[in-house]
Design a protein around this motif. Sequence first.
Motif, PDB file in Angstrom:
ATOM      1  N   GLU A 325       0.855  -1.179   0.000  1.00 22.79           N
ATOM      2  CA  GLU A 325       0.000   0.000   0.000  1.00 22.79           C
ATOM      3  C   GLU A 325       0.894   1.233   0.000  1.00 22.79           C
ATOM      4  N   SER A 326       0.334   2.368  -0.395  1.00 21.04           N
ATOM      5  CA  SER A 326       1.130   3.586  -0.447  1.00 21.04           C
ATOM      6  C   SER A 326       0.216   4.788  -0.630  1.00 21.04           C
ATOM      7  N   THR A 327       0.818   5.954  -0.662  1.00 17.18           N
ATOM      8  CA  THR A 327       0.121   7.204  -0.984  1.00 17.18           C
ATOM      9  C   THR A 327       0.678   7.715  -2.296  1.00 17.18           C
ATOM     10  N   ILE A 328      -0.203   8.019  -3.256  1.00 11.87           N
ATOM     11  CA  ILE A 328       0.247   8.392  -4.606  1.00 11.87           C
ATOM     12  C   ILE A 328      -0.238   9.794  -4.963  1.00 11.87           C
ATOM     13  N   ASP A 329       0.685  10.573  -5.483  1.00  8.71           N
ATOM     14  CA  ASP A 329       0.361  11.921  -5.964  1.00  8.71           C
ATOM     15  C   ASP A 329      -0.254  11.798  -7.361  1.00  8.71           C
ATOM     16  N   GLU A 330      -1.570  11.997  -7.457  1.00  5.62           N
ATOM     17  CA  GLU A 330      -2.274  11.884  -8.737  1.00  5.62           C
ATOM     18  C   GLU A 330      -2.685  13.248  -9.286  1.00  5.62           C
ATOM     19  N   SER A 331      -1.993  14.301  -8.836  1.00  6.35           N
ATOM     20  CA  SER A 331      -2.379  15.652  -9.251  1.00  6.35           C
ATOM     21  C   SER A 331      -2.255  15.845 -10.755  1.00  6.35           C
ATOM     22  N   MET A 332      -1.373  15.103 -11.399  1.00  6.58           N
ATOM     23  CA  MET A 332      -1.220  15.239 -12.846  1.00  6.58           C
ATOM     24  C   MET A 332      -2.480  14.812 -13.599  1.00  6.58           C
ATOM     25  N   ILE A 333      -3.287  13.943 -12.964  1.00  3.98           N
ATOM     26  CA  ILE A 333      -4.518  13.474 -13.604  1.00  3.98           C
ATOM     27  C   ILE A 333      -5.733  14.233 -13.086  1.00  3.98           C
ATOM     28  N   SER A 334      -5.859  14.323 -11.762  1.00  3.67           N
ATOM     29  CA  SER A 334      -7.050  14.929 -11.170  1.00  3.67           C
ATOM     30  C   SER A 334      -6.923  16.436 -11.005  1.00  3.67           C
ATOM     31  N   ILE A 338      -4.173  16.956  -2.959  1.00  2.35           N
ATOM     32  CA  ILE A 338      -4.047  15.994  -1.866  1.00  2.35           C
ATOM     33  C   ILE A 338      -3.772  14.592  -2.424  1.00  2.35           C
ATOM     34  N   PRO A 339      -2.615  13.987  -2.117  1.00  2.38           N
ATOM     35  CA  PRO A 339      -2.320  12.633  -2.580  1.00  2.38           C
ATOM     36  C   PRO A 339      -3.353  11.626  -2.076  1.00  2.38           C
ATOM     37  N   VAL A 340      -3.461  10.524  -2.799  1.00  2.00           N
ATOM     38  CA  VAL A 340      -4.521   9.547  -2.533  1.00  2.00           C
ATOM     39  C   VAL A 340      -3.924   8.280  -1.926  1.00  2.00           C
ATOM     40  N   ASP A 341      -4.548   7.803  -0.864  1.00  2.00           N
ATOM     41  CA  ASP A 341      -4.125   6.546  -0.247  1.00  2.00           C
ATOM     42  C   ASP A 341      -4.537   5.379  -1.130  1.00  2.00           C
ATOM     43  N   LYS A 342      -3.614   4.444  -1.352  1.00  2.00           N
ATOM     44  CA  LYS A 342      -3.883   3.293  -2.208  1.00  2.00           C
ATOM     45  C   LYS A 342      -3.553   2.008  -1.458  1.00  2.00           C
ATOM     46  N   LYS A 343      -4.418   1.001  -1.681  1.00  2.00           N
ATOM     47  CA  LYS A 343      -4.194  -0.302  -1.070  1.00  2.00           C
ATOM     48  C   LYS A 343      -4.452  -1.382  -2.118  1.00  2.00           C
ATOM     49  N   ILE A 344      -4.419  -2.643  -1.725  1.00  2.29           N
ATOM     50  CA  ILE A 344      -4.605  -3.752  -2.661  1.00  2.29           C
ATOM     51  C   ILE A 344      -5.941  -3.614  -3.401  1.00  2.29           C
ATOM     52  N   ASN A 345      -5.881  -3.858  -4.716  1.00  2.00           N
ATOM     53  CA  ASN A 345      -7.020  -3.790  -5.650  1.00  2.00           C
ATOM     54  C   ASN A 345      -7.389  -2.363  -6.072  1.00  2.00           C
ATOM     55  N   ASP A 346      -6.672  -1.350  -5.536  1.00  2.00           N
ATOM     56  CA  ASP A 346      -6.913   0.020  -5.999  1.00  2.00           C
ATOM     57  C   ASP A 346      -6.168   0.261  -7.314  1.00  2.00           C
ATOM     58  N   SER A 347      -6.751   1.086  -8.166  1.00  2.00           N
ATOM     59  CA  SER A 347      -6.148   1.371  -9.470  1.00  2.00           C
ATOM     60  C   SER A 347      -5.053   2.423  -9.345  1.00  2.00           C
ATOM     61  N   VAL A 348      -4.024   2.284 -10.171  1.00  2.00           N
ATOM     62  CA  VAL A 348      -2.951   3.279 -10.254  1.00  2.00           C
ATOM     63  C   VAL A 348      -2.749   3.649 -11.723  1.00  2.00           C
ATOM     64  N   VAL A 349      -2.253   4.859 -11.958  1.00  2.00           N
ATOM     65  CA  VAL A 349      -2.200   5.417 -13.308  1.00  2.00           C
ATOM     66  C   VAL A 349      -0.765   5.763 -13.682  1.00  2.00           C
ATOM     67  N   ALA A 350      -0.408   5.474 -14.921  1.00  2.00           N
ATOM     68  CA  ALA A 350       0.942   5.745 -15.418  1.00  2.00           C
ATOM     69  C   ALA A 350       1.300   7.206 -15.258  1.00  2.00           C
ATOM     70  N   HIS A 522       2.464  11.933   5.277  1.00  2.00           N
ATOM     71  CA  HIS A 522       1.289  12.236   4.462  1.00  2.00           C
ATOM     72  C   HIS A 522       1.164  13.754   4.303  1.00  2.00           C
ATOM     73  N   PRO A 523       0.822  14.236   3.099  1.00  2.00           N
ATOM     74  CA  PRO A 523       0.715  15.690   2.864  1.00  2.00           C
ATOM     75  C   PRO A 523      -0.245  16.402   3.808  1.00  2.00           C
ATOM     76  N   LEU A 524      -1.357  15.720   4.200  1.00  2.00           N
ATOM     77  CA  LEU A 524      -2.285  16.348   5.136  1.00  2.00           C
ATOM     78  C   LEU A 524      -1.640  16.504   6.513  1.00  2.00           C
ATOM     79  N   ALA A 525      -0.834  15.526   6.870  1.00  2.00           N
ATOM     80  CA  ALA A 525      -0.115  15.609   8.138  1.00  2.00           C
ATOM     81  C   ALA A 525       0.866  16.776   8.109  1.00  2.00           C
TER      82      ALA A 525
END
Length: 795
Positions: A325-334, A338-350, A522-525
């Motif tokens: 699991e991890s926290t991913i910065d998806e600002s380039m897409i969305s 605020i980075p998004v928390d990701k765990k098993i079965n969550d989608s990730v983007v190139a 975490h960025p919110l922290a």
Amino acid sequence: MKYTYTINGMHCNSCRTKVENALNSIEGVEAEVSLNPPKAEISMQKPIQTIQFQEVITSAGNYTIKVFNPNDLKLKATETVAPTPPPNAVGKYYCPMFCEGDKVYDEPGSCPVCGMDLVTIEATGEEENKSYLDLVHKMKIALLFTIPIFIIAMSDMIPNNPLMHVLDMKTWNWVQFILSLPVVFYACWMFFQRAWKSIITWNLNMFTLIGIGSGVAFVFSLVGLFFPEIFPHEFKNHSGHVGLYFEATTVILTLVLLGQLLEARAHNQTSGAIKELLKLAPTEAILVFNGIDTVISIQDIKKGDLLRVKPGDKVPVDGKITEGESTIDESMISGEPIPVDKKINDSVVAGTINGTKSFVMIAEKVGSETLLSQIIQMVNDASRSRAPIQKLADSTSKYFVPIVVGIAAITFFIWAKFGPEENALIYGFINAVAVLIIACPCALGLATPMSVMVGVGKGAQSGVLIKNAEALEKMDKVNVLITDKTGTITEGMPSVEKVFSSTNQEDDLLQNIASLNQYSEHPLAQAVVNFAKAKNTTLLEVKDFESITGKGVLGTVAHKKVALGNKKLMEEVKAIVSDALENQIIAEQKLGKTVSYIAVNGTAVGFVTITDAIKESSSVAIKTLMNQGIEVIMLTGDNKNTAQAVADQLHLTSFQAGCLPEDKLKFIQKLQAEGKIVAMAGDGINDAPALAQADIGIAMGTGTDVAIESAKITLVKGDLQGIVKAKQLSHAVMKNIRQNLFFAFFYNVLGIPIAAGILYPFFGILLSPMIAALAMSFSSVSVIANALRLRTLKF
């Protein structure tokens, strides 16, 4: 049976094609060969020894084949061999991507396969911008020879001309002639070619006027230099020499060349957005195969491959997390900060950026299927879809050119028939030349570029960077502004708005949660810690710290068990949440704010709200634009509550939430189909397709390079007030251009009849070509002086 082999010795797509064809020539074999990485996937009906493969590819070239070893793919991008031009490419044009192997073309153009511009050997590598560099070289040549010609010609206006003490006028005329040859027949010869093409196709434009006007001036000068005796004395100066116009010819051509150079500079940067997007994609990935990590090329990833993504790495392709699991910065897409928390079965983007933890993902979309590739394609398509605007001067020239030529012809025939008996033909020719010279579009050619150059300079001083004249012209016509939210209207980064305590102990709560968050990345922290530091809060030691992905953090601070996170964390630690506190939190969430519960010793005692603050200037700028009759619409990837809150605060009547890059693009296309002139303001990679599609893309200078490259206007300060300035500037520049065109045509309309000899029957006045050239020069001075007034524009 399918096997993988490594191929050595391939340097270009032509090599790849040769090897693939050679392998497929073997009966029962189906081979697919890739260049990077250098591999062959071979399906065979029965086992075939490697030596047989080696024999057939040796016949195709100096290539070798061996059974694939994953370690062969550890070759770094910097070690790969650059593609080489086809052997028959000397003096020819070919696709730099070698889409068609060794195929070459006699003429420049675009590749029929990938659409890239065809290049020559000289245009590859560092000389990719050869066209622009050629113009720079020609500009230097033009200036080198035009300046001396101009000095020689203007020296005749100086009392007791000092140049006459060095050489006589006849010799200086020959010097001007020799110096004009490189300008006319090398640096600016392309203008005469374009003029000729415009005539034979009857697509009359400004180059038609330039070619005819400067060409006639040059031919007249040649005749005056070689055959001065055929001219009547009325057309000779006090020293008995015919006035020559080599300086008019070269100055006109050099000024036009300057305009072409500025335009080429802008076109040379049009592919910048695509290049910046391509930088987002990693070149390598880590393949997990049989428990072994192997570095492979991004191009070699297949659907179903397991890939490891380490902390700080970019996600290589689209897929899902299978381990970790991890926290991913998806600002380039969305576009959201605020980075998004990701765990098993969550989608990730190139192209998105992993946080501080490692995970394993399964590849689901590769190559052109990834969202990043689709964004690249959208930017490319949108950039290509717009046709160049038809310049006002060009459209006017379609009517002006035949009128001027017609007047010159009529002038010649009238003088030839009714002029002085001895010199009727000469008078006809001279007056026809005077008509063409006074109509020469020096001022017309300056009308737009002078205003644009001054306007662009004024904009740059005010923090508004404008790419080209098209942007200025279209900005003046904009009636709809589409704006992103995050980083455009708002600051673009999470910040603590307030800490609420139901026990009126906000300072103690802030100390507890800031102390707890000092151990979280975490960025919110980080936003909470920054808020506490700004208030000079002392951070305490924390024991038993624990971070729970997707929920929050907890630990012991000053002997108190503190938990900070969402409602799921409160449920996990069995914290009691009062109805009053819950209602307050729900109210904050409806305003679009991110809210974290705070629990101490099993009881929720408060909350912290985190928001993305609206820039102070956004409200004023949007109000000003709406008062000017511009419809302002906000498109954001954020949730509806947040979007609604921002729209209400700014009094926006229209907005859409949850927008992906494709949604923004389609929304703009819909408005354009309705006949609207659309400007788009944004700052993120997710805004790039929309910025490219819009009639005017406006990027925040504080945003990404991709957004800036996709836009036609960049606001250095990332302030919407810059749009107000850009609108005022574009209006002022277009008004100035129209004034310049009036000056240019006023002298033509006034001077052409006089040059034709309309005053001769009444007053005996003829307009010598020298006076015609002076009038032409005066119109240029008027245009320049008027354009310089833009420097005094007040915003």
